[in-house]
Design a protein around this motif. Structure first.
Motif, PDB file in Angstrom:
ATOM      1  N   GLN A   1       0.851  -1.195   0.000  1.00 28.35           N
ATOM      2  CA  GLN A   1       0.000   0.000   0.000  1.00 28.35           C
ATOM      3  C   GLN A   1       0.884   1.242   0.000  1.00 28.35           C
ATOM      4  N   THR A   2       0.573   2.160  -0.911  1.00 31.08           N
ATOM      5  CA  THR A   2       1.310   3.421  -0.994  1.00 31.08           C
ATOM      6  C   THR A   2       0.418   4.548  -0.496  1.00 31.08           C
ATOM      7  N   PHE A   3       0.975   5.391   0.350  1.00 32.63           N
ATOM      8  CA  PHE A   3       0.212   6.491   0.944  1.00 32.63           C
ATOM      9  C   PHE A   3       0.779   7.833   0.481  1.00 32.63           C
ATOM     10  N   ASN A   4      -0.108   8.772   0.220  1.00 34.45           N
ATOM     11  CA  ASN A   4       0.299  10.114  -0.166  1.00 34.45           C
ATOM     12  C   ASN A   4       0.576  10.926   1.101  1.00 34.45           C
ATOM     13  N   THR A   5       1.842  11.003   1.465  1.00 28.26           N
ATOM     14  CA  THR A   5       2.245  11.722   2.665  1.00 28.26           C
ATOM     15  C   THR A   5       3.043  12.944   2.239  1.00 28.26           C
ATOM     16  N   TYR A   6       2.586  14.118   2.637  1.00 31.08           N
ATOM     17  CA  TYR A   6       3.185  15.365   2.163  1.00 31.08           C
ATOM     18  C   TYR A   6       3.847  16.125   3.298  1.00 31.08           C
ATOM     19  N   ARG A   7       4.912  16.825   2.942  1.00 27.68           N
ATOM     20  CA  ARG A   7       5.586  17.714   3.890  1.00 27.68           C
ATOM     21  C   ARG A   7       5.566  19.132   3.327  1.00 27.68           C
TER      22      ARG A   7
END
Length: 381
Positions: A116-122
């Motif tokens: 599973q790939t998650f869209n994690t933003y900084r």
């Protein structure tokens, strides 16, 4: 800035490679009462003496930046990369290989069940600011021209012009404010350049170390070091009874002046979206991400049109917060905001009939595995 008041007395930053700083000696000795009696100059009223008590000057109205009315351009083509199964497996093998107590067998033999790939933003906002403060300083006067009020009116703190160092890097310089210098008699030594030795209290003698001041040693023999007097020449002052004045360095006079401290600081606010999947987000500080967006100008505006509303809110809060925090106390020279996608994938796998999981994160493909299925205890001899 007031017309006709600008004075360029700062250092020059050659090619923005090596930064040259004008050295200003620090005040030494008990000069606080002396400096406290110095008069105040227009624009520098109430400045302190010690660095921790220096006066900070508010930003003049003409230097307060004006926010533009153009919103950040909306971007719709957000390219979100993902990690492949082969890359996820390779990262796990490298992780196991880096641990001396981990067997590589689970990483090599595992059966991947889910990825599973998650869209994690900084989000990151940098505000490059300049602040100015001043203190009274004193240094030994070694002769030469004294830049006193006779040479002109002292420029106001924000009228002193100096080159700006490279953007978004912290830096500090200290300058003598033009036309604020004066030569004064040193209050510590009374212009003679020497002070009583603190070791011998000016007597030029001290207790003999060989006989502890008794004048004799074992078997009542006369001490050969002090010949029975119990005293010896003071080593600190070489028997002179006085030492060089620590404040004027023997000169008898001090050059007093106002020191202007100019500080450039890169103020940073950042926010990382949390996918709430059990991954410790503090680990994101160790890795880099894929830069999706960058906006740099004098004053940025909040990001619009980004698919993650949490990041848009973080941008709005950061931009408004920095403007409120620094808008009147520091000069904002430049702002830069960026959005990075930090790779975060959760891998579920099976090994020897048991289910396990690990995470792959960052451009560096680092791995976080809370429970690795096969470890051993190593003893280093």
């Amino acid at each position: 800035m007031a017309e006709g008041r600008q004075v360029n007395c700062g250092p020059v930053f050659q090619n923005y490679g090596t930064v040259v700083q004008v050295p200003v000696p620090s005040t030494v000795g008990p000069l606080t009462p002396f400096l406290a009696g110095m008069g105040s100059l227009p624009g520098y009223e109430g400045i302190g003496i010690q660095d921790q008590a220096r006066k900070h000057f508010p930003l003049p109205p003409n230097l307060v930046p004006i926010q533009g009315d153009q919103p950040c351009l909306q971007q719709t083509d957000w390219k979100i990369p993902a990690i492949s199964e082969d890359d996820a497996k390779e990262a796990f093998v490298q992780y196991a290989s880096s641990k001396c107590c981990y067997s590589k067998a689970p990483a090599i033999e595992m059966s991947l069940q889910d990825l599973q790939t998650f869209n994690t933003y900084r989000y990151r906002l940098e505000t490059f600011t300049e602040s100015r403060s001043a203190v009274w300083k004193a240094e030994p006067y070694n002769g030469g021209v004294v830049d006193s009020f006779l040479h002109g009116v002292a420029p106001l703190p924000w009228d002193v012009v100096t080159s700006v160092p490279p953007m978004f890097k912290d830096y500090t310089i200290k300058l003598k404010v033009p036309h604020t210098s004066a030569v004064k008699a040193c209050p510590t030594c009374g212009t003679c350049g020497r002070c009583p030795c603190q070791k011998c209290k000016g007597g030029s003698k001290q207790q003999c170390w060989a006989c502890n001041g008794k004048g004799y040693r074992i078997n009542d023999e006369t001490c050969s070091r002090c010949t029975g007097t119990g005293t010896d020449m003071c080593k600190d002052c070489s028997g002179m009874g006085t030492k060089e004045c620590p404040d004027c360095k023997g000169r008898g006079q001090l050059l007093v002046f106002i020191e202007l401290i100019i500080e450039w600081k890169n103020n940073i606010s950042k926010h990382v979206s949390d996918p709430n999947i059990g991954f410790p987000t503090k680990l994101f500080d160790e890795v880099n991400g894929v830069k999706l967006f960058e906006d740099e100008q004098l004053m940025v505006t909040p990001v619009l049109g980004f698919p993650d509303h949490v990041i848009m809110k973080a941008s709005r809060d950061a931009v408004e917060g920095h403007r409120f925090q620094f808008g009147s106390t520091r000069r904002i020279l430049r702002q830069r905001q960026t959005i990075e996608l930090i790779l975060l994938s959760k891998v579920e796998y099976e090994w020897h009939g048991h289910s396990h999981s690990y995470y792959v994160y960052g451009n560096e493909r680092k791995v976080y595995a809370k429970d690795y299925p096969k470890t051993c205890c190593c003893t280093i001899i």
